[in-house]
Scaffold this active site. Structure first.
Site, PDB file in Angstrom:
ATOM      1  N   LYS A 107       0.874  -1.186   0.000  1.00 41.17           N
ATOM      2  CA  LYS A 107       0.000   0.000   0.000  1.00 41.17           C
ATOM      3  C   LYS A 107       0.901   1.223   0.000  1.00 41.17           C
ATOM      4  O   LYS A 107       1.774   1.373   0.860  1.00 41.17           O
ATOM      5  CB  LYS A 107      -0.884  -0.021   1.249  1.00 41.17           C
ATOM      6  CG  LYS A 107      -2.091   0.883   1.152  1.00 41.17           C
ATOM      7  CD  LYS A 107      -3.127   0.389   0.150  1.00 41.17           C
ATOM      8  CE  LYS A 107      -4.371  -0.129   0.827  1.00 41.17           C
ATOM      9  NZ  LYS A 107      -5.251  -0.839  -0.096  1.00 41.17           N
ATOM     10  N   THR A 113      -2.901  -5.781   0.693  1.00 34.51           N
ATOM     11  CA  THR A 113      -2.355  -4.422   0.865  1.00 34.51           C
ATOM     12  C   THR A 113      -3.147  -3.681   1.938  1.00 34.51           C
ATOM     13  O   THR A 113      -2.609  -2.838   2.641  1.00 34.51           O
ATOM     14  CB  THR A 113      -2.386  -3.633  -0.459  1.00 34.51           C
ATOM     15  OG1 THR A 113      -3.736  -3.400  -0.844  1.00 34.51           O
ATOM     16  CG2 THR A 113      -1.647  -4.352  -1.559  1.00 34.51           C
ATOM     17  N   HIS A 118      -9.030  17.227   5.947  1.00 32.81           N
ATOM     18  CA  HIS A 118      -9.626  16.345   6.954  1.00 32.81           C
ATOM     19  C   HIS A 118      -8.612  15.369   7.538  1.00 32.81           C
ATOM     20  O   HIS A 118      -7.827  14.755   6.805  1.00 32.81           O
ATOM     21  CB  HIS A 118     -10.769  15.537   6.337  1.00 32.81           C
ATOM     22  CG  HIS A 118     -11.851  16.385   5.745  1.00 32.81           C
ATOM     23  ND1 HIS A 118     -12.634  17.232   6.505  1.00 32.81           N
ATOM     24  CD2 HIS A 118     -12.288  16.530   4.481  1.00 32.81           C
ATOM     25  CE1 HIS A 118     -13.506  17.844   5.720  1.00 32.81           C
ATOM     26  NE2 HIS A 118     -13.306  17.445   4.476  1.00 32.81           N
TER      27      HIS A 118
END
Ligand SMILES: O=c1[nH]c(=O)c2[nH]c(=O)[nH]c2[nH]1
Length: 313
Positions: A20, A65, A262
């Site tokens: 990832k 991942t 965010h």
């Protein structure tokens, strides 16, 4: 002449890796009112006995991942981030020693540096949870002259700031599509883009001290961001603008475009880890979509002349 054809040979799998990429991990640790931030972008690439995953579709040797992503966030919580190197070593060792088919792990980490926003103090009023990302923002100006009248609009962009507490968001409209949970202690982060128009229109008026004005406006923006106890980014924006209008008589109007960057608390309960804001909280810094908050703050009686779309100046 006869053309020599090379004998057809079968395809084989060459070098491969997977994982990832770009896990955006933010960890806030609290030392009383003094907060510390670590902000990493972590990419995991694993390799090993993964032929069958590619060739036959058997996933028996495949650590998803998604799991590598969860491991990054859980390790930030459980083991902390003493340094990017230490964190990366810990992760790499984990993947290679815990999963037999995985024989090599490459962890790449970018770390984003932050510095504290200087506010009143030292003393009770000093804010210790407000940060500006290191690296200079871009200063901007636009001058227009029609032979008679001058218009000067100055500004800045790419000024990234973050408060690790003193931000709430609740009491908003709830309809059938609302899933957002009310927040009573959240991270507030934004990348400030702002333009301000000067009251100076010609040689009849004394010219502002442009250098000092820029420094002062920038300081007021940062301090208002740091010192506002925020109930929304909209409210913080207004505080930043009104602070400039109140303290800098040369500024008639100031406009902002501020993305809400965010930061979501990561749910680590599936791994038996509590992750709340009390201390050592781990956040996912989300890239997009983002809230986009834009507004102009004007001196009473002034005309709003800065275009709504800041990219046009
Ligand atoms: O400060 C905020 N303002 C909003 O309008 C908004 N909307 C949202 O989902 N989160 C937030 N935060």
């Amino acid at each position: 002449m006869t053309v020599q054809h090379r004998p057809a040979r079968p395809a084989i799998l060459g070098q491969n890796q997977y994982g990832k990429a770009e896990n955006r991990v933010v960890k806030i640790t609290r030392d009383g009112g003094t907060h510390h931030i670590r902000d990493l972008n972590v990419s995991v690439a694993l390799s090993g006995d993964l032929e069958e995953v590619h060739l036959s579709g058997s996933n028996a040797n495949c650590l998803p991942t998604d799991t590598t992503k969860n491991t990054v966030f859980a390790f930030a919580k459980e083991h902390g981030i003493a340094s990017a190197e230490q964190f990366g070593i810990h992760l790499a060792r984990h993947f290679v020693t815990s999963q037999e088919p995985i024989t090599r792990a490459r962890i790449r980490i970018e770390e984003y540096a932050w510095e504290r926003i200087a506010t009143a103090g030292p003393g009770a009023d000093e804010v210790r949870h407000s940060f500006a990302r290191k690296g200079q923002e871009t200063r901007l100006t636009q001058i227009t002259y029609d032979g008679e009248t001058w218009e000067v609009v100055s500004g800045l962009k790419d000024l990234v700031v973050l408060n690790s507490t003193n931000s709430e968001f609740w009491g908003y409209i709830k309809d059938r599509y609302t899933t957002l949970q009310e927040a009573y202690d959240r991270i507030l982060a934004t990348e400030v883009s702002s333009r301000w128009r000067f009251d100076w229109t010609g040689d009849a008026q004394p010219m502002p001290d442009w250098e000092r004005s820029y420094e002062q406006v920038r300081t007021h923006l940062l301090q208002a961001f740091a010192e506002t106890y925020s109930l929304s980014l909209q409210q913080t924006l207004y505080q930043m603008g009104s602070r400039v209008i109140e303290h800098r008589p040369e500024v008639e109007e100031i406009r902002f475009s501020m993305p809400n960057k965010h930061h979501f608390l990561v749910d680590l309960k599936p791994f038996g880890l509590e992750n709340d804001t009390a201390d050592g909280a781990v956040y996912h810094a989300a890239d997009r979509p983002y809230g986009l908050i834009e507004a102009t703050v004007l001196r009473d009686g002034a005309e709003a002349r800065i275009p709504l779309d800041l990219t046009t100046i």
